[in-house]
Design a protein around this motif. Structure first.
Motif, PDB file in Angstrom:
ATOM      1  N   UNK A   1      21.839  16.596   9.239  1.00 46.37           N
ATOM      2  CA  UNK A   1      21.520  17.272  10.494  1.00 46.37           C
ATOM      3  C   UNK A   1      20.209  18.034  10.379  1.00 46.37           C
ATOM      4  N   UNK A   2      19.488  18.059  11.486  1.00 46.05           N
ATOM      5  CA  UNK A   2      18.330  18.944  11.583  1.00 46.05           C
ATOM      6  C   UNK A   2      18.824  20.249  12.193  1.00 46.05           C
ATOM      7  N   UNK A   3      18.766  21.323  11.406  1.00 48.65           N
ATOM      8  CA  UNK A   3      19.244  22.624  11.866  1.00 48.65           C
ATOM      9  C   UNK A   3      18.076  23.575  12.098  1.00 48.65           C
ATOM     10  N   UNK A   4      18.073  24.218  13.245  1.00 49.70           N
ATOM     11  CA  UNK A   4      17.110  25.269  13.546  1.00 49.70           C
ATOM     12  C   UNK A   4      17.614  26.533  12.844  1.00 49.70           C
ATOM     13  N   UNK A   5      16.896  26.997  11.844  1.00 51.25           N
ATOM     14  CA  UNK A   5      17.352  28.141  11.050  1.00 51.25           C
ATOM     15  C   UNK A   5      17.253  29.468  11.798  1.00 51.25           C
ATOM     16  N   UNK A   6      16.759  29.417  13.020  1.00 49.67           N
ATOM     17  CA  UNK A   6      16.731  30.634  13.847  1.00 49.67           C
ATOM     18  C   UNK A   6      17.993  30.725  14.698  1.00 49.67           C
ATOM     19  N   UNK A   7      18.936  29.812  14.462  1.00 49.66           N
ATOM     20  CA  UNK A   7      20.189  29.779  15.221  1.00 49.66           C
ATOM     21  C   UNK A   7      21.107  30.931  14.815  1.00 49.66           C
ATOM     22  N   UNK A   8      22.006  31.302  15.730  1.00 51.05           N
ATOM     23  CA  UNK A   8      23.019  32.309  15.421  1.00 51.05           C
ATOM     24  C   UNK A   8      23.911  31.787  14.292  1.00 51.05           C
ATOM     25  N   UNK A   9      24.266  32.680  13.386  1.00 53.90           N
ATOM     26  CA  UNK A   9      25.160  32.322  12.294  1.00 53.90           C
ATOM     27  C   UNK A   9      24.465  31.940  11.006  1.00 53.90           C
ATOM     28  N   UNK A  10      23.136  31.895  11.018  1.00 49.46           N
ATOM     29  CA  UNK A  10      22.377  31.589   9.799  1.00 49.46           C
ATOM     30  C   UNK A  10      21.926  32.891   9.147  1.00 49.46           C
ATOM     31  N   UNK A  11      22.274  33.065   7.885  1.00 52.08           N
ATOM     32  CA  UNK A  11      21.775  34.198   7.115  1.00 52.08           C
ATOM     33  C   UNK A  11      21.098  33.681   5.854  1.00 52.08           C
TER      34      UNK A  11
END
Length: 390
Positions: A198-208
């Motif tokens: 998956x391509x994940x946007x690391x500015x998404x909620x739940x990413x630390x």
């Protein structure tokens, strides 16, 4: 008699062949960018996010990022071998041992191009090429390094989204990256066939994120990522569900060849610095290069570098022809990373006490080089892979 110019290894020697004129020009562009924009102040760049993003934007403006993006999306349409040149040129720079792998994560662009929809590529490619978007790849976990099948991060379909839980560790650029190519299990029972990308946007909620201090790369950005119910659009699935292993295997040979090129570049740089130091440093009334022991050590180092370069050339030719095997790329990475380690260890020894000082570049090169025998497959894993083909 050989002149001083003959003795010092020039980076252009990497390109006798098998690289095309266009690839040579790309190498020259990278080299010019590093000398102009990075090397004069690499100690001041540090790990500050704003400074790193500015550096990536300058790299984008120089035209060294996202080179594998197809022309129809505004890219150069370059092949994966350009990552070999990028990795080599960065390693030949004094800045590499301080800043870390940095731009080499551009290899991940191939994952987007190979597995992404036209809409996904069109959305992210411009930012990747301009340097506005910094990439990272999330494979390794605390309990799953080279053993990819042991990955525990999960992705569960929920309507038009996947909900991802878990975490990744040892992620290059993870502290500053905008996106991450995350490998997660979509089928817990299917082992390797249950892994998806998956391509994940690391500015998404739940990413630390948690920055990790490393033995080398004092200005690097290695991090641990944690995902707590991170929602990723279903359209960000790269390739088919359960197809991550096929996608990763397809890029594995390229990755190992580019790491081999990096190991070669570091060995060449260390050798150049050491030869110059040996000519200037005097002991017992003469330059240390005039001692037979020094000459023999330098001769052995030069031989290992030359053999490694020939091995790398052969793998590049095979990769271009589509006949490179996983076993051969493993041997290439294994030999070059271990030969590089031997060369750099010998170089530091010839520097003596000065080699132990942080102000001397060889000390950072020595520390940074150690990881090359670990990532992209540890030496032990590579030997296992090679042995399976015997």
């Amino acid at each position: 008699m050989p002149t001083e110019h003959d003795e010092v290894q020039q980076p252009e020697l990497l390109y006798h062949q098998p690289f095309s004129d266009e690839e040579l020009a790309y190498g020259e562009t990278i080299r010019a960018f590093l000398r102009r924009e990075v090397e004069p102040g690499y100690d001041e760049i540090g790990t500050d996010s704003a400074a790193r993003h500015d550096l990536w934007k300058r790299a984008g403006a120089a035209g060294i990022l996202g080179v594998s993006v197809p022309e129809r999306f505004g890219g150069a349409g370059g092949g994966p071998l350009l990552s070999v040149i990028l990795s080599y040129e960065l390693a030949r720079s004094l800045a590499y041992a301080t800043l870390g792998s940095s731009f080499t994560t551009d290899l991940a662009t191939g994952l987007l191009v190979a597995g992404g929809s036209d809409e996904l590529i069109a959305r992210w490619a411009p930012g990747i090429m301009s340097g506005e978007i910094i990439q990272s790849t999330g494979i390794s976990e605390a309990e799953a390094g080279s053993d990819v099948v042991a990955i525990r991060t999960t992705a569960v379909r929920d309507g038009d989204e996947y909900v991802i839980n878990g975490g990744k560790i040892f992620i290059t650029n993870g502290d500053i990256a905008d996106i991450c190519y995350v490998v997660a299990k979509t089928d817990k029972e299917a082992r390797g066939r249950g892994l998806s990308l998956f391509l994940m946007d690391l500015r998404s909620d739940g990413v630390t994120r948690r920055k990790l201090a490393t033995m080398g790369f004092p200005g690097g950005n290695t991090a641990e990522l944690h995902f707590d119910h991170v929602r990723v659009p279903a359209g960000n699935l790269l390739g088919a569900e359960g197809g991550a292993m096929r996608q990763l295997i397809a890029t594995l040979a390229e990755d190992r060849i580019q790491v081999g090129a990096r190991a070669l570049g570091q060995a060449e740089l260390a050798f150049d610095l050491t030869l110059d130091y040996a000519r200037q440093r005097h002991a017992f009334g003469k330059a240390i290069v005039d001692f037979q022991n020094t000459q023999f050590q330098l001769a052995s180092m030069k031989t290992e570098i030359s053999v490694g370069r020939a091995f790398l050339y052969e793998q590049v030719r095979k990769a271009r022809s589509g006949i490179a095997t996983a076993s051969e790329s493993a041997m290439c990475k294994l030999f070059l990373s271990e030969a590089s380690s031997r060369v750099i260890d010998g170089c530091l020894q010839l520097f003596g006490g000065m080699g132990f000082m942080d102000e001397t570049p060889i000390s950072r090169i020595y520390a940074a080089n150690r990881v090359l025998r670990i990532y992209a497959g540890t030496s032990e894993i590579l030997r296992r892979s090679i042995a399976k083909d015997l």
